[in-house]
Design a protein around this motif. Structure first.
Motif, short mmCIF file in Angstrom:
data_model
loop_
_atom_site.label_atom_id
_atom_site.label_comp_id
_atom_site.label_asym_id
_atom_site.label_seq_id
_atom_site.Cartn_x
_atom_site.Cartn_y
_atom_site.Cartn_z
N PHE A 178 3.45 -5.63 39.72
CA PHE A 178 4.37 -6.70 39.36
C PHE A 178 3.66 -8.05 39.30
N THR A 179 2.70 -8.27 40.19
CA THR A 179 2.03 -9.57 40.25
C THR A 179 0.80 -9.63 39.36
N ALA A 180 -0.03 -8.59 39.38
CA ALA A 180 -1.29 -8.65 38.66
C ALA A 180 -1.17 -8.33 37.18
N MET A 181 -0.22 -7.49 36.81
CA MET A 181 -0.09 -7.07 35.42
C MET A 181 1.38 -6.84 35.07
N PRO A 182 2.20 -7.88 35.10
CA PRO A 182 3.65 -7.71 34.94
C PRO A 182 4.07 -7.26 33.55
N ASP A 183 3.19 -7.39 32.56
CA ASP A 183 3.56 -7.00 31.20
C ASP A 183 3.23 -5.55 30.90
N ARG A 184 2.82 -4.80 31.93
CA ARG A 184 2.43 -3.41 31.71
C ARG A 184 3.27 -2.48 32.57
N HIS A 185 3.26 -1.21 32.21
CA HIS A 185 4.02 -0.23 32.97
C HIS A 185 3.38 -0.05 34.34
N LEU A 186 4.20 0.26 35.33
CA LEU A 186 3.74 0.40 36.70
C LEU A 186 2.56 1.35 36.83
N THR A 187 2.60 2.46 36.10
CA THR A 187 1.56 3.48 36.27
C THR A 187 0.18 3.00 35.83
N THR A 203 -10.33 -7.99 38.42
CA THR A 203 -10.26 -9.29 39.08
C THR A 203 -8.81 -9.73 39.35
N PRO A 204 -7.86 -9.54 38.43
CA PRO A 204 -6.47 -9.87 38.77
C PRO A 204 -5.96 -9.11 40.00
N ILE A 205 -6.34 -7.84 40.13
CA ILE A 205 -5.90 -7.06 41.30
C ILE A 205 -6.54 -7.62 42.57
N LEU A 206 -7.83 -7.92 42.51
CA LEU A 206 -8.51 -8.46 43.69
C LEU A 206 -7.91 -9.80 44.12
N TRP A 207 -7.60 -10.65 43.15
CA TRP A 207 -7.00 -11.96 43.48
C TRP A 207 -5.60 -11.77 44.08
N THR A 208 -4.84 -10.83 43.52
CA THR A 208 -3.50 -10.58 44.05
C THR A 208 -3.57 -10.09 45.49
N LEU A 209 -4.50 -9.20 45.79
CA LEU A 209 -4.64 -8.71 47.16
C LEU A 209 -5.11 -9.81 48.09
N ARG A 210 -5.93 -10.72 47.60
CA ARG A 210 -6.35 -11.86 48.43
C ARG A 210 -5.14 -12.72 48.80
N ILE A 211 -4.22 -12.87 47.88
CA ILE A 211 -3.04 -13.71 48.12
C ILE A 211 -1.99 -12.98 48.95
N ARG A 212 -1.70 -11.74 48.56
CA ARG A 212 -0.59 -11.01 49.18
C ARG A 212 -0.99 -10.26 50.46
N GLY A 213 -2.27 -9.92 50.59
CA GLY A 213 -2.67 -9.07 51.70
C GLY A 213 -2.24 -7.64 51.43
N LEU A 214 -1.95 -6.88 52.47
CA LEU A 214 -1.57 -5.48 52.34
C LEU A 214 -0.38 -5.34 51.39
N SER A 215 -0.55 -4.54 50.32
CA SER A 215 0.47 -4.49 49.27
C SER A 215 0.65 -3.07 48.75
N SER A 216 1.85 -2.81 48.27
CA SER A 216 2.14 -1.53 47.62
C SER A 216 1.67 -1.61 46.17
N PRO A 217 1.46 -0.44 45.53
CA PRO A 217 1.09 -0.45 44.11
C PRO A 217 2.12 -1.17 43.24
N LYS A 218 3.41 -1.01 43.59
CA LYS A 218 4.45 -1.67 42.79
C LYS A 218 4.33 -3.18 42.88
N ALA A 219 4.09 -3.71 44.08
CA ALA A 219 3.94 -5.15 44.23
C ALA A 219 2.70 -5.65 43.49
N LEU A 220 1.63 -4.88 43.54
CA LEU A 220 0.41 -5.25 42.84
C LEU A 220 0.64 -5.28 41.34
#
Length: 288
Positions: free
Chosen positions: A163-172, A144-161
């Protein structure tokens, strides 16, 4: 405390929604709530309705749903206990109806031969199964955090997702939940490795609007005013439509004859096969 890189008010709203989904997600919880949607039932009556659940499966669910404030328990003696929906539980029923509507429209269904017409038609699925399978798609912790982030940001890179949806975790760590959302046809990947919501993902708007309103204790009448999932201007045509799908799950056993009426006596929870266009595309992917 906000758990994402989104504004605090949106992050708090998102947290309430994810907690609500996690409360409903354990298998058979929705079936229990729906079994009590028409009238209170004693434990023995509820056990006969959900006859495939043993005491060790049914009783813990009743305890947790009561502890969550969705059920009320009235004990007349140790062998005579009545369960009913609480006020909060009854307020949840329209939300479950919205979730069922999305599942009925978007979840892929097996087809069976209709003896009357000789044509293949979608196999009838109880509304509780539509709800449960929909929650299985959006209920996992990061979905759900990823889906909400995509709703807000639109087309996004994995890094942007990430950073926004799970900033306390490693990118991978964004890739497993993101890839599952792609496999479930809620998110699409373009040829440059960027991600966006599919039509089915965008049409989760009523689901999240209703969950947000219920979780915050607000009336559903104002749900459409949601700051993230409010209606947006019409967008250009999406890629060819496909069914959303989920991991294969064992369907509920067929109700016994004496409990069959439970699922048919209510318009909200009785199921009729979803109407699909005759030329609806097929995915060739997973079915439930």
């Amino acid at each position: 405390m906000p758990i994402t890189g989104l504004p605090e008010s949106i992050s708090s709203d998102l947290s309430r929604v994810t907690e609500s989904l996690q409360m409903l997600a354990p298998r058979w919880n929705v079936w229990v709530l729906m079994s009590l949607s028409e009238k209170p039932l004693r434990y023995g009556e509820l056990k006969r309705t959900l006859h495939w659940l043993h005491d060790g499966q049914l009783h813990p669910r009743l305890v947790r749903l009561t502890g969550a404030g969705l059920l009320e328990r009235t004990e007349y003696d140790t062998q005579d206990v009545l369960y009913s929906l609480s006020v909060r539980g009854r307020e949840l029923l329209p939300v479950l109806g919205v979730i069922a509507a999305w599942g009925g429209k978007h979840l892929e269904k097996e087809t069976v031969l209709d003896p009357a017409t000789g044509r293949q038609v979608p196999k009838a699925v109880p509304r509780a199964q539509d709800i449960e399978d929909t929650i299985a798609l959006i209920g996992p912790r990061q979905a759900t955090p990823i889906l909400w982030t995509l709703r807000i940001r639109g087309l996004s890179s994995p890094k942007a997702l990430a950073f926004t949806a799970m900033p306390d975790r490693h990118l991978t760590t964004v890739y497993p939940p993101l890839n599952r959302l792609v496999e479930d046809y809620l998110v699409a990947r373009d040829d440059q490795g960027r991600f966006e919501l599919t039509a089915a993902g965008r049409e989760l708007a009523p689901v999240y609007q209703a969950l947000s309103a219920w979780a915050a204790g607000r009336p559903l009448a104002v749900a459409a005013e949601h700051p993230v999932w409010a209606p947006k201007p019409a967008q250009s045509p999406d890629r060819p439509a496909v069914w959303a799908t989920t991991q294969p799950r064992v369907p509920a056993p067929a109700p016994k004859a004496q409990s069959h009426g439970t699922w048919q006596s209510s318009a909200l929870f009785s199921h009729t096969p979803a109407v699909r266009p005759a030329d609806a595309p097929t995915t060739g992917g997973r079915t439930r």
